[in-house]
Design a protein around this motif. Structure first.
Motif, short mmCIF file in Angstrom:
data_model
loop_
_atom_site.label_atom_id
_atom_site.label_comp_id
_atom_site.label_asym_id
_atom_site.label_seq_id
_atom_site.Cartn_x
_atom_site.Cartn_y
_atom_site.Cartn_z
N GLY A 187 0.64 -1.04 -0.10
CA GLY A 187 0.58 -0.26 -0.47
C GLY A 187 0.90 1.59 0.00
N THR A 188 2.34 1.42 0.84
CA THR A 188 3.11 2.44 0.65
C THR A 188 3.71 2.75 -0.61
N ILE A 189 3.95 1.82 -1.80
CA ILE A 189 4.56 1.65 -2.39
C ILE A 189 3.81 2.63 -3.41
N TRP A 190 2.35 1.68 -3.37
CA TRP A 190 1.48 1.63 -4.00
C TRP A 190 0.80 3.44 -4.37
N GLY A 191 0.76 4.30 -3.46
CA GLY A 191 -0.06 5.52 -3.06
C GLY A 191 1.17 6.04 -3.78
N ALA A 192 2.89 6.15 -2.83
CA ALA A 192 3.43 6.88 -2.72
C ALA A 192 3.23 7.65 -3.67
N VAL A 193 3.95 5.78 -5.24
CA VAL A 193 4.07 6.38 -6.28
C VAL A 193 3.36 6.96 -7.36
N ALA A 194 1.78 6.64 -6.96
CA ALA A 194 0.11 7.19 -7.04
C ALA A 194 0.64 8.61 -7.06
N GLY A 195 1.26 9.11 -5.97
CA GLY A 195 0.79 10.79 -5.46
C GLY A 195 1.49 11.57 -5.88
N LEU A 196 2.92 10.63 -6.45
CA LEU A 196 4.04 11.03 -6.66
C LEU A 196 4.11 11.87 -8.21
N VAL A 197 3.61 10.71 -9.22
CA VAL A 197 4.02 10.55 -10.23
C VAL A 197 2.51 11.07 -11.00
N GLY A 198 1.19 10.98 -10.04
CA GLY A 198 0.20 12.43 -10.82
C GLY A 198 -0.37 11.77 -12.13
N GLY A 199 -1.67 12.41 -12.39
CA GLY A 199 -1.72 12.71 -13.81
C GLY A 199 -2.58 11.86 -14.02
N ALA A 200 -2.24 11.17 -15.48
CA ALA A 200 -3.06 9.74 -16.27
C ALA A 200 -2.87 8.55 -15.03
N ILE A 201 -2.02 8.48 -14.97
CA ILE A 201 -1.21 6.53 -14.37
C ILE A 201 -1.62 6.92 -12.90
N ASP A 202 -1.65 8.16 -12.17
CA ASP A 202 -2.11 8.54 -11.02
C ASP A 202 -3.77 7.95 -10.89
N SER A 203 -4.37 8.15 -11.55
CA SER A 203 -5.98 7.82 -11.69
C SER A 203 -5.43 6.70 -12.20
N LEU A 204 -4.98 6.25 -12.95
CA LEU A 204 -5.58 4.82 -13.85
C LEU A 204 -4.79 3.97 -11.90
N MET A 205 -4.03 4.49 -11.52
CA MET A 205 -4.14 3.51 -10.24
C MET A 205 -5.15 3.56 -8.90
N MET A 206 -5.28 5.01 -8.79
CA MET A 206 -6.50 5.19 -7.58
C MET A 206 -7.86 3.78 -8.42
N ARG A 207 -8.30 4.51 -9.67
CA ARG A 207 -9.30 3.86 -10.02
C ARG A 207 -9.11 1.96 -9.66
N ILE A 208 -8.13 1.53 -10.07
CA ILE A 208 -7.78 0.09 -9.63
C ILE A 208 -8.25 -0.55 -8.64
N VAL A 209 -7.80 0.71 -6.69
CA VAL A 209 -7.66 0.72 -5.72
C VAL A 209 -9.17 0.58 -6.03
N ASP A 210 -10.06 1.77 -6.47
CA ASP A 210 -11.58 1.68 -6.56
C ASP A 210 -12.79 0.83 -6.17
#
Lengths: 315, 306
Positions: free
Chosen positions: B120-143
């Motif tokens: 969770g920590t690595i996933w969240g940190a990467v998503a938060g830092l990279v941002g943009g489309a990758i962030d929303s893709l990663m967070m939709r997967i989480v959703d």
């Protein structure tokens, strides 16, 4: 409002389909076909092959998934090879009892937890508040089946008030005719939910009580009853509403454990029995219901919030 | 203009400051620890936890019981001398069984929460830092994964692959990293606009350097609080899995399977098979919840009294 609902419905649909994909994939990795479960452990490879071909389990994964989704949109949840019945019929038979258990305990929990939390906040650190806090903290750390076993020990075995065995009638009306037997399962589920809700209700009521508008209302000379009913309750319920929405899918796990404990013939017990038979379509359908509960819970919570709090009303 | 060399120490030590001693500013973690120790309930939680860890791991060295061979001549023995909590359906000593089962429950709870937190920590940190489309893709997967009913999917997989400590920890861990991922992402979103992150970027820090040296250490407080609650959740989830018969397999045991084996004996009056285990389970879960509450208050700087 309509636009909001349409958008929310769209994302909800995507989420539910995503859940179906995840569960479907996982089941296919774990057990590619229920053939052995259906034909028996001694079935010949040729028979298994023939069975797989007949029921489409030799098709490519994506084709199988497409068939499932296609059926889903036609209201067909598939066929239970183990019980020789369509899943839809099976669920229609078992769902009322499970829904009654979950529904009644949820309603009871809300009716108890919200006033309890407000009471605790009003009489903070008095004996009543401390007792309720301790009890709910213990219950919060307690698995629901342990609550149930404790209730059985006390009310069924020691005090002999109720029968520890729940009516084995499959239908809701039949089970309800022995309503007394359903009391313990409902109480167990209710207690667990109350422990979850009242903690939040207490802290959000404390927050609300410290707000200026409560002081203003009191300074205007409003009676305490009006202060509470007109100003406190609405504001203090907001976090609890969100929590209840999030709690909705939790009902499924709780129901499963309670049905297992009391041997109630509902969906949860069906799920556990289906695990042993690799009864795919039942497992998938129940998981699907869980996913629907999640998105519906979120949606209802959001809608209720806009009703309770005009500040976040959606245009 | 002369440059004053600050390194040249004054010959005499500076006089004591007026108005009393200057308090030493403790490091963040020390302050957190001090705040935590002030919270009586949290200390009680630590005490309960320490007790149970000693009980489960050191206990068997002092209280010898045979947990390998069944004793069918002494099944369901009443608590008494020589068997303080009686014996179970197989003739195992319940107190000794409690220690053995506790080891399993604690280990799986701990391992599962660590696995979940690392992912969770690595996933969240990467998503938060990279941002943009990758962030929303990663967070939709989480959703989407959040909408998968946790207990059901874990049951489905544990039914096939469960039965030992590593597998069960992995199963429970792999399906509970979503909450920490969301938490860490939120934390990273507020951290990444801070000056020290920009400074690190300007100095040529790589993305992975940023994630592992700056963002994750700063989000650690949140993560540790979450780990504590996750241990409690994992222990409860394991107990529920074992209760319905898809957890640890005999002859190994955990608290959930002990309750499960014993639940049918309640009507025979064998209360000692259910309630000692139940109390132990509730106390340990409660201890983790108390510690978690205490840590959350201690880590939150805004609540801190100085």
């Amino acid at each position: 409002m309509t636009g909001f609902l349409v958008r929310r419905f769209g994302t909800s649909l995507i989420v539910v389909l995503g859940v179906v994909l995840v569960t479907f994939t996982m089941l296919h990795i774990i057990a590619p076909s229920p053939a052995i479960a259906v034909l028996g452990a001694k079935a010949s490879p040729a028979a298994i092959k023939a069975w797989n071909k007949e029921y489409g389990f030799t098709d490519p994964f994506l084709v199988q998934f497409w068939h499932y989704i296609d059926n889903l949109f036609h209201g067909n949840l598939g066929y239970s090879f183990k019980l020789n019945q369509s899943v839809t019929a099976l669920f229609a038979e078992k769902a009322p009892l499970s829904a009654f258990l979950s529904g009644s305990s949820l309603v009871l929990a809300i009716v108890i937890a919200i006033p309890l939390g407000i009471y605790q906040a009003l009489f903070r650190n008095r004996i009543g508040d401390i007792t309720a806090t301790v009890i709910s903290f213990v219950l919060y750390s307690m698995p629901v089946f342990l609550v149930a076993l404790l209730l059985i020990q006390v009310f069924a075995l020691n005090l002999n008030w109720v029968d520890p065995n729940v009516s084995q009638d499959q239908s809701l009306t039949g089970a309800l005719s022995d309503f007394k037997d359903l009391l313990l399962p409902i109480i167990a589920l209710t207690l667990t939910a109350v422990a979850n809700f009242s903690r939040y209700q207490r802290s959000s009521s404390l927050d609300a009580l410290a707000q200026d508008y409560i002081k203003v209302a009191r300074a205007k000379g409003l009676s305490e009853r009006l202060v509470l009913s007109r100003h406190l309750v609405r504001n203090a319920c907001l976090p609890t509403i969100t929590l209840i929405g999030l709690f909705l899918p939790g009902l499924i796990a709780g129901n499963l454990l309670i049905e297992y404990t009391f041997n109630i013939n509902g969906l949860g017990l069906l799920f556990i029995n289906s695990l042993n038979g690799d009864d795919y379509n039942v497992l998938l359908a129940y998981t699907l219901i869980g996913a629907v509960f999640t998105v519906v819970g979120n949606l209802i919570a959001d809608l209720l919030l806009t009703v309770a709090d005009p500040r976040i009303r959606i245009v | 203009m002369t440059v004053i060399d600050e390194r040249s120490a004054p010959a005499t030590p500076p006089a004591a400051p007026e108005g009393g001693d200057v308090t030493v500013i403790a490091s963040g973690w020390k302050l957190t620890l001090r705040e935590f120790m002030r919270n009586k309930l949290a200390v009680v939680g630590v005490a309960i936890l320490v007790f149970f860890v000693l009980f489960c791991y050191i206990g068997p060295y002092f209280y010898h019981t045979n947990q390998l061979q069944t004793n069918l001549l002494n099944t369901d023995g009443v608590p008494g001398t020589g068997q303080p909590l009686g014996t179970d359906d197989y003739g195992f000593d319940v107190l000794g069984r409690l220690m053995l089962g506790g080891q399993t429950s604690l280990e799986i709870g701990f391992l599962a929460s660590v696995i979940a937190s690392v992912i969770g920590t690595i996933w969240g940190a990467v998503a938060g830092l990279v941002g943009g489309a990758i962030d929303s893709l990663m967070m939709r997967i989480v959703d989407i994964l959040l909408a998968v009913p946790f207990f059901l999917i874990v049951l489905i997989i544990a039914h096939r692959y469960g039965s030992n400590i590593w597998n069960l920890s992995l199963i429970l861990g792999v399906f509970s990293w979503l909450a920490p991922a969301r938490l860490v992402r939120g934390e990273v979103l507020t951290l990444r606009v801070r000056d020290f992150v920009s400074a690190s970027r300007v100095m040529g820090g790589t993305q992975s350097h940023l994630v592992f040296r700056h963002l994750i250490p700063n989000a650690m407080g949140t993560v540790i609080v979450n780990v504590t609650f996750q241990v409690a959740d994992a222990i409860l989830a394991l107990a529920a899995l074992s209760y319905v018969g898809f957890g640890i397999h005999y002859p190994n045991t955990d608290w959930g399977s002990q309750i499960s084996n014993a639940s049918n004996s309640l009507s025979n009056g064998y209360w000692w098979l259910v309630f000692p285990v139940g109390i132990a389970l509730v106390l340990v879960v409660m201890a983790f919840n108390l510690i978690g509450d205490g840590l959350r208050d201690a880590v939150d700087v805004r609540l801190r009294k100085r």
